[in-house]
Scaffold this motif. Structure first.
Motif, short mmCIF file in Angstrom:
data_model
loop_
_atom_site.label_atom_id
_atom_site.label_comp_id
_atom_site.label_asym_id
_atom_site.label_seq_id
_atom_site.Cartn_x
_atom_site.Cartn_y
_atom_site.Cartn_z
N LEU A 1 -44.16 8.34 -10.80
CA LEU A 1 -44.31 7.19 -9.91
C LEU A 1 -43.03 6.90 -9.14
CD1 LEU A 1 -43.63 3.87 -11.61
CD2 LEU A 1 -43.72 5.91 -13.02
N GLN A 2 -43.16 6.04 -8.15
CA GLN A 2 -42.04 5.39 -7.48
C GLN A 2 -41.84 4.08 -8.23
OE1 GLN A 2 -40.73 7.90 -5.29
NE2 GLN A 2 -40.28 6.15 -4.05
N VAL B 1 -48.20 1.09 -14.27
CA VAL B 1 -47.78 1.94 -15.38
C VAL B 1 -47.87 1.18 -16.69
CG1 VAL B 1 -45.84 3.21 -16.38
CG2 VAL B 1 -46.38 3.46 -13.97
N ARG B 2 -47.54 -0.08 -16.68
CA ARG B 2 -47.67 -0.89 -17.90
C ARG B 2 -49.13 -0.89 -18.38
NH1 ARG B 2 -44.81 -5.04 -16.31
NH2 ARG B 2 -46.57 -6.04 -15.30
N GLY C 1 -40.83 -2.35 -23.19
CA GLY C 1 -39.76 -1.37 -23.04
C GLY C 1 -39.89 -0.56 -21.76
N VAL C 2 -41.10 -0.11 -21.44
CA VAL C 2 -41.33 0.64 -20.19
C VAL C 2 -40.99 -0.23 -18.99
CG1 VAL C 2 -43.17 1.55 -18.72
CG2 VAL C 2 -42.98 2.31 -21.07
N THR C 3 -41.41 -1.49 -19.03
CA THR C 3 -41.11 -2.40 -17.93
C THR C 3 -39.61 -2.53 -17.71
OG1 THR C 3 -43.14 -3.64 -18.35
CG2 THR C 3 -41.42 -4.76 -17.09
N CYS D 1 -39.56 8.65 -10.53
CA CYS D 1 -39.28 8.82 -11.94
C CYS D 1 -40.54 9.27 -12.67
CB CYS D 1 -38.73 7.54 -12.55
SG CYS D 1 -39.86 6.14 -12.49
N THR D 2 -40.36 9.63 -13.92
CA THR D 2 -41.46 10.07 -14.78
C THR D 2 -41.38 9.31 -16.09
OG1 THR D 2 -41.35 12.28 -13.81
CG2 THR D 2 -42.51 12.06 -15.91
N VAL D 3 -42.51 8.76 -16.51
CA VAL D 3 -42.63 8.10 -17.81
C VAL D 3 -43.39 9.06 -18.72
CG1 VAL D 3 -43.63 6.16 -19.08
CG2 VAL D 3 -42.66 5.79 -16.80
#
Length: 174
Positions: A13-14, A23-24, A46-48, A64-66
């Motif tokens: 994602l951007q 993403v959350r 944590g992701v946020t 980036c990549t999660v």
């Protein structure tokens, strides 16, 4: 012996505010699918925080990549971006509105860290959460609780015809 991840999910994602919310929700849905419901709130928080850091600090790009890796006893969440500068934990003053993200990651996780990407063009920041076995995370099966019969309910039930259609003669479904 190298342990291979038993479950893996990747999202590219951007790191802009609208995408961070998406993403959350993806992370929450994936953890629900893996029956790791107890980890949804800390993982989403944590992701946020990590994506907010990418949005605020990563240069030249917000790409980036999660990644989520669920092993038998642990969930690892990592965010890879294209900025090689490693973040630093700092003590934020009480009046400051930012600067607590990595301290929050440290507080909510079992372990965390960062390292330069293997190609030297970016970095990875990660944290782990202990994962309970799937059976322990499942809710208990619902069982109805027997109630003492209420004499008023028994009288009301006796007044209702045994066949509800017998009063109208027909029914429409639909």
């Amino acid at each position: 012996m190298i342990r291979q991840p038993s479950r893996h999910c990747t999202v590219e994602l951007q790191a802009i505010p609208a995408r961070i919310g998406h993403v959350r929700r993806i992370v929450s849905a994936q953890l629900r699918y893996w029956r790791l419901d107890a980890l949804i709130d800390p993982a989403a928080l944590g992701v946020t925080e990590l994506l907010a850091n990418v949005h605020r600090h990563a240069l030249p790009s917000k790409r980036c990549t999660v990644e989520l890796y669920a092993l038998l006893d642990q969930l690892t969440v990592s965010v890879h971006d294209l900025d090689p500068r490693l973040p630093r934990v700092r003590a934020a003053e009480s009046w400051e509105t930012c600067g607590r993200g990595l301290a929050l990651i440290a507080a909510l996780s079992a372990s965390w860290g960062m390292h330069p990407d293997t190609d030297g063009k970016g970095k990875v920041v990660w944290f782990t959460l202990p994962a309970a076995p799937a059976e322990a995370a499942r809710p208990a099966r619902w069982e109805p609780v027997p109630l003492d019969p209420d004499p008023l309910d028994a009288a009301a039930a006796a007044a209702v015809p045994a066949d509800p259609l017998s009063r109208t003669g027909s029914a429409k479904v639909g």
